[in-house]
Design an enzyme around this catalytic site. Structure first.
Site, PDB file in Angstrom:
ATOM      1  N   CYS A 115       0.758  -1.196   0.044  1.00  0.00           N
ATOM      2  CA  CYS A 115      -0.162  -0.021  -0.133  1.00  0.00           C
ATOM      3  C   CYS A 115       0.836   1.120  -0.077  1.00  0.00           C
ATOM      4  O   CYS A 115       0.379   2.374  -0.394  1.00  0.00           O
ATOM      5  CB  CYS A 115      -0.926  -0.110   1.176  1.00  0.00           C
ATOM      6  SG  CYS A 115      -2.012  -1.339   1.009  1.00  0.00           S
ATOM      7  N   HIS A 252      -3.540   7.519   2.076  1.00  0.00           N
ATOM      8  CA  HIS A 252      -3.932   6.310   1.531  1.00  0.00           C
ATOM      9  C   HIS A 252      -5.382   5.975   1.885  1.00  0.00           C
ATOM     10  O   HIS A 252      -5.747   6.000   3.133  1.00  0.00           O
ATOM     11  CB  HIS A 252      -3.023   5.062   1.980  1.00  0.00           C
ATOM     12  CG  HIS A 252      -3.263   3.791   1.957  1.00  0.00           C
ATOM     13  ND1 HIS A 252      -3.729   3.271   0.815  1.00  0.00           N
ATOM     14  CD2 HIS A 252      -3.478   2.565   2.728  1.00  0.00           C
ATOM     15  CE1 HIS A 252      -4.041   1.942   0.886  1.00  0.00           C
ATOM     16  NE2 HIS A 252      -3.688   1.463   2.185  1.00  0.00           N
ATOM     17  N   ASN A 282     -10.036  -0.162  -0.123  1.00  0.00           N
ATOM     18  CA  ASN A 282      -8.745   0.132   0.013  1.00  0.00           C
ATOM     19  C   ASN A 282      -8.102  -0.522  -1.505  1.00  0.00           C
ATOM     20  O   ASN A 282      -8.045  -1.853  -1.705  1.00  0.00           O
ATOM     21  CB  ASN A 282      -8.056  -1.015   0.818  1.00  0.00           C
ATOM     22  CG  ASN A 282      -6.690  -0.865   1.302  1.00  0.00           C
ATOM     23  OD1 ASN A 282      -5.857  -0.563   0.099  1.00  0.00           O
ATOM     24  ND2 ASN A 282      -6.057  -1.226   2.221  1.00  0.00           N
TER      25      ASN A 282
END
Length: 325
Positions: A115, A252, A282
């Site tokens: 990520c 993020h 996500n």
């Protein structure tokens, strides 16, 4: 004293057509739309179609970024694709993007920091531009995390989605201070001691299989809040600025509660924070460039804006960056 800066000149994104609302998970899991929203802020996400690859998403985002920048593929010197879900073990997904764009010059490679991958890729692109190795670099985050989900694990499979975002950076001359356009500072970290709180239980040299994502959610939450806050503050401190100087935060997009906690800890009003987690879930390395592109379309990022980006992922790997559009 003048210096070379890596200045953003275009961005774009792509989302697969299939939209998966939270209620779809109620058919197969002991969960509910209310439960997912309350704990994550996620309402829906996009899943790639059968046969739709990470490179397909990346290529579409790349074309959108080229169009936004008014550039053609041959004017790009390098492509860096941040992904944890590549098409193949090798060669890189980036070379597939390079071929699809008809870019016969330059070079292309993948970056893997899960990520946090986009920030790692951004830092590398910035270094290449500052070193004079490339004039224009396209940085792409692209993921098909739906391919590595355990659909019986309600704690993980409801969190992730597929998508891609791309940002084009161009070498331009700046004055060498924080008023410059471009990347002003990057802050990168990792700590392999925390491997087992967020990982995939497979790989070529272990199981010979792709594996599934595994996560200790509460542990990840605690580390995310602490580490993202510290990294963001470190980046601001390095430039001698405060939260009041930051125009936009593009975090993020993992969990709305994490985003709110980090913003609160850093003293940044939520209205200055870009939120797309509710619509995309996500998307790992794709989440920052995807959110950035959406924000640009919504005219929430304008020329001259000082932007803070930050992310954390498996490794643990995390970091932040400050850039002026």
């Amino acid at each position: 004293m003048t210096t070379i800066r890596a200045v953003p000149v275009g961005c774009g994104h792509y989302l697969p057509e299939r939209v998966v609302e939270n209620v779809e998970f109620e058919k197969t899991l002991d969960t509910s739309d209310e439960w997912i929203r309350a704990r994550t802020g996620i309402e829906r996400r996009h899943f790639a179609a059968e046969g739709e690859k990470t490179s397909d998403l990346a290529i579409a985002a790349a074309k959108a970024a080229l169009a936004d920048a008014g550039l053609e593929a041959h004017q790009i010197d390098a492509i860096v694709v941040a992904t944890a879900t590549p098409d193949q073990t090798f060669p890189s997904t980036a070379t597939r993007v390079q071929a699809a764009l008809g870019m016969e010059n330059g070079f292309a490679f993948d970056m893997q920091a899960v990520c946090a991958g986009f920030i790692y890729a951004l830092a590398n692109a910035n270094a290449m531009i500052m070193a004079g190795q490339a004039k224009r670099v396209m940085v792409i985050g692209a993921e098909t995390f739906s391919r590595i989900m355990d659909w019986t694990d309600r704690g993980t499979c409801v969190l992730f989605g597929d998508g891609a975002g791309a940002l084009i950076l161009e070498a331009q001359t700046g004055a060498g201070d924080q008023s410059d356009s471009g990347i002003l500072y990057t802050d990168l970290h990792s700590d392999g001691r925390f491997n087992d709180i967020l990982y995939v239980d497979g790989g070529p040299s272990t199981t010979g299989t792709t594996g599934h994502l595994r996560m200790l959610g509460q542990d990840v939450f605690k580390h995310a809040v602490a580490k993202l806050s510290a990294s963001g503050e470190a980046s601001m401190s390095a430039l001698g600025i405060t939260a009041d100087d930051v125009d936009v935060v593009v975090p993020h997009q993992a969990n709305l509660r994490i985003i709110k906690k980090v913003a609160q800890k850093m003293g940044i009003p939520l209205e200055r924070v870009i939120l797309t987690v509710q619509d995309h879930g996500n998307t790992s390395a794709a989440s920052i460039p995807l959110a950035m592109s959406v924000a640009r379309q919504q005219k929430r990022i304008a020329k001259g804006d000082l932007i803070l980006i930050e992310a954390i992922g498996g490794g643990l790997a995390w970091g932040s960056a400050l850039m002026r559009w």
